[in-house]
Write a protein that holds these residues in place. Sequence first.
Motif, mmCIF file in Angstrom:
data_model
loop_
_atom_site.group_PDB
_atom_site.id
_atom_site.type_symbol
_atom_site.label_atom_id
_atom_site.label_comp_id
_atom_site.label_asym_id
_atom_site.label_seq_id
_atom_site.Cartn_x
_atom_site.Cartn_y
_atom_site.Cartn_z
ATOM 1 N N ILE A 54 0.893 -1.097 0.145
ATOM 2 C CA ILE A 54 -0.009 0.093 -0.198
ATOM 3 C C ILE A 54 0.767 1.230 -0.255
ATOM 4 N N TRP A 55 1.932 1.114 1.056
ATOM 5 C CA TRP A 55 2.755 2.504 1.093
ATOM 6 C C TRP A 55 3.497 2.617 -0.253
ATOM 7 N N ALA A 56 4.012 1.526 -0.970
ATOM 8 C CA ALA A 56 4.767 1.644 -2.141
ATOM 9 C C ALA A 56 3.715 2.491 -3.289
ATOM 10 N N GLY A 57 2.437 2.011 -3.346
ATOM 11 C CA GLY A 57 1.469 2.580 -4.282
ATOM 12 C C GLY A 57 1.177 3.837 -3.926
ATOM 13 N N LEU A 58 1.376 4.606 -2.889
ATOM 14 C CA LEU A 58 1.079 5.839 -2.387
ATOM 15 C C LEU A 58 2.133 6.609 -2.535
ATOM 16 N N HIS A 59 3.591 6.065 -2.707
ATOM 17 C CA HIS A 59 4.556 6.744 -2.411
ATOM 18 C C HIS A 59 5.618 6.690 -3.757
ATOM 19 N N GLY A 60 5.008 6.488 -4.669
ATOM 20 C CA GLY A 60 5.945 6.203 -5.922
ATOM 21 C C GLY A 60 6.942 5.078 -6.020
ATOM 22 N N GLY A 61 6.366 4.064 -5.398
ATOM 23 C CA GLY A 61 7.313 2.777 -5.192
ATOM 24 C C GLY A 61 8.318 2.649 -4.329
ATOM 25 N N GLU A 62 8.312 3.714 -3.301
ATOM 26 C CA GLU A 62 9.025 3.721 -2.179
ATOM 27 C C GLU A 62 8.847 2.585 -1.405
ATOM 28 N N ALA A 63 9.687 1.772 -0.811
ATOM 29 C CA ALA A 63 9.869 0.556 -0.012
ATOM 30 C C ALA A 63 10.520 0.222 0.810
ATOM 31 N N GLY A 64 10.418 -0.611 1.656
ATOM 32 C CA GLY A 64 11.324 -0.950 2.866
ATOM 33 C C GLY A 64 11.266 -0.279 3.909
ATOM 34 N N ALA A 65 11.468 -0.705 5.053
ATOM 35 C CA ALA A 65 11.445 -0.242 6.584
ATOM 36 C C ALA A 65 12.043 0.969 6.623
ATOM 37 N N ASP A 66 13.435 1.105 6.172
ATOM 38 C CA ASP A 66 14.261 2.225 6.458
ATOM 39 C C ASP A 66 13.410 3.721 5.881
ATOM 40 N N PRO A 67 13.327 3.483 4.648
ATOM 41 C CA PRO A 67 12.617 4.769 3.942
ATOM 42 C C PRO A 67 11.136 5.026 4.499
ATOM 43 N N ILE A 68 10.492 4.158 4.775
ATOM 44 C CA ILE A 68 9.333 4.012 5.620
ATOM 45 C C ILE A 68 9.378 4.800 6.943
ATOM 46 N N ASP A 69 10.221 4.471 7.682
ATOM 47 C CA ASP A 69 10.571 5.092 8.872
ATOM 48 C C ASP A 69 10.870 6.350 9.006
ATOM 49 N N LEU A 70 11.789 6.762 8.039
ATOM 50 C CA LEU A 70 12.380 7.865 7.999
ATOM 51 C C LEU A 70 11.395 8.995 7.666
ATOM 52 N N ARG A 71 10.470 8.600 6.662
ATOM 53 C CA ARG A 71 9.486 9.587 6.256
ATOM 54 C C ARG A 71 8.324 9.941 7.543
ATOM 55 N N LEU A 72 7.930 8.734 8.176
ATOM 56 C CA LEU A 72 7.017 8.690 9.522
ATOM 57 C C LEU A 72 7.852 9.594 10.413
ATOM 58 N N HIS A 73 8.968 9.337 10.655
ATOM 59 C CA HIS A 73 9.793 10.289 11.631
ATOM 60 C C HIS A 73 9.591 11.692 11.108
ATOM 61 N N GLY A 74 9.751 11.986 10.028
ATOM 62 C CA GLY A 74 9.614 13.560 9.575
ATOM 63 C C GLY A 74 8.339 14.084 9.871
ATOM 64 N N GLU A 75 7.260 13.201 9.514
ATOM 65 C CA GLU A 75 5.955 13.558 9.719
ATOM 66 C C GLU A 75 5.336 13.784 10.974
ATOM 67 N N ARG A 76 6.361 13.024 12.239
ATOM 68 C CA ARG A 76 5.678 13.146 13.445
ATOM 69 C C ARG A 76 6.479 13.884 14.400
ATOM 70 N N VAL A 77 7.713 14.254 14.061
ATOM 71 C CA VAL A 77 8.676 14.950 14.866
ATOM 72 C C VAL A 77 9.201 16.117 14.080
ATOM 73 N N ASP A 78 8.985 17.528 14.844
ATOM 74 C CA ASP A 78 9.465 18.661 14.308
ATOM 75 C C ASP A 78 10.860 18.514 14.431
ATOM 76 N N PRO A 79 11.993 18.654 13.488
ATOM 77 C CA PRO A 79 13.183 18.580 13.544
ATOM 78 C C PRO A 79 13.948 19.732 14.297
ATOM 79 N N GLU A 80 13.249 20.795 14.608
ATOM 80 C CA GLU A 80 14.015 21.835 15.163
ATOM 81 C C GLU A 80 13.427 21.828 16.834
ATOM 82 N N THR A 81 12.382 21.618 17.204
ATOM 83 C CA THR A 81 11.766 21.573 18.390
ATOM 84 C C THR A 81 11.705 20.251 18.964
ATOM 85 N N HIS A 82 11.732 19.083 18.246
ATOM 86 C CA HIS A 82 11.478 17.848 18.401
ATOM 87 C C HIS A 82 9.928 17.606 19.204
ATOM 88 N N ALA A 83 9.121 18.509 18.908
ATOM 89 C CA ALA A 83 7.893 18.210 19.341
ATOM 90 C C ALA A 83 7.063 17.466 18.405
#
Length: 158
Positions: A54-83
């Motif tokens: 499902i993820w690959a279909g939504l994200h242009g073929g992006e696959a694998g735990a590392d790229p998924i986790d990296l994107r999810l981390h960026g969507e859930r944590v502000d890099p400057e405030t860590h909020a």
Amino acid sequence: MCSSDLFKGWQRGPMMQPGKFTELFFLDEATAFAAGHRPCALCRREDYNRFGAIWAGLHGGEAGADPIDLRLHGERVDPETHAHRTHGAPYDSLPDAAFVLADGDPYLVLGDRLLLWSPSGYAARRPRPACGTATVITPPSLVEVLRTGWADAAVPLL
């Protein structure tokens, strides 16, 4: 396969070691998604594979735990405030099992209702607003996974 067979002979050190595999346990899949986590590739392989497709279909073929986790981390944590990051979305656009903040408390979207989350389960209910913008806790990519109709996983959605 029984989970005891899956982990037979597997030796682990102390839990929650920095930089290592992190053991996380949630009330249900909706809560895990709200926290920004995907199904485990080790203990929930079938769900992980379906999620990955499902993820690959939504994200242009992006696959694998590392790229998924990296994107999810960026969507859930502000890099400057860590909020914890939230995003806005119209209430009427949200799929069941997305989480929103209402009056500072986390609520699960379910049909025409919002269910108050608690560590012991869902408590108070209130009507889902028919219009307006929600403050969404569930990361945007996981809201999209929910929109695909994510269900029938090994872990209950709700």
